[in-house]
Design an enzyme around this catalytic site. Sequence first.
Site, mmCIF file in Angstrom:
data_model
loop_
_atom_site.group_PDB
_atom_site.id
_atom_site.type_symbol
_atom_site.label_atom_id
_atom_site.label_comp_id
_atom_site.label_asym_id
_atom_site.label_seq_id
_atom_site.Cartn_x
_atom_site.Cartn_y
_atom_site.Cartn_z
ATOM 1 N N HIS A 54 -3.196 -10.835 45.031
ATOM 2 C CA HIS A 54 -3.307 -11.995 44.659
ATOM 3 C C HIS A 54 -1.739 -12.991 44.655
ATOM 4 C CE1 HIS A 54 -1.608 -11.450 40.272
ATOM 5 N NE2 HIS A 54 -2.286 -12.854 40.545
ATOM 6 N N HIS A 69 0.680 -17.850 44.696
ATOM 7 C CA HIS A 69 -0.755 -17.202 44.469
ATOM 8 C C HIS A 69 -1.682 -17.608 44.946
ATOM 9 C CE1 HIS A 69 -3.254 -16.468 40.637
ATOM 10 N NE2 HIS A 69 -1.981 -15.634 39.832
#
Length: 146
Positions: A54, A69
Amino acid sequence: MDSPMMGQVLPLSLVNDEVFSQGLLGKGLAIIPKDGRVYAPFDGTISVFLESKHAIGIIDGNGVELLIHCGLDTVTLEGKGFISYVKQGDKVKKGDLLLEMDIAYIRSKDLETTTPILVTNSKDYTEVLPTTKEEVQVGEAALSVK
């Protein structure tokens, strides 16, 4: 530096996560992605790539440390909904596909796809300025570092 994804630009101050909205990890911007593809914004080295896929860190030749992110609280997915094309330590060229996130899957888990893009070593620079555009395409200028 160029945008690693296409989508709607959001000031960090409006991100629904205090760590990002208060700039605790660095200055930058966020993008609400139109698709889930994330590209290298510059030539560099993958410095961080978590197993959860992620979040990805990339360093350019001048020492700019960028964190992408993908989504908020997406670490809880433990890698589900993400496909990676690189690994930590890889050298990448601007425009290389780094990863894909499944936007529909992430939203089906009641998570946001808002993607903060931060210069984590912002303190090393006099300015980190986000684009004033409301939307960006891959390869368009997104952040200016001085």
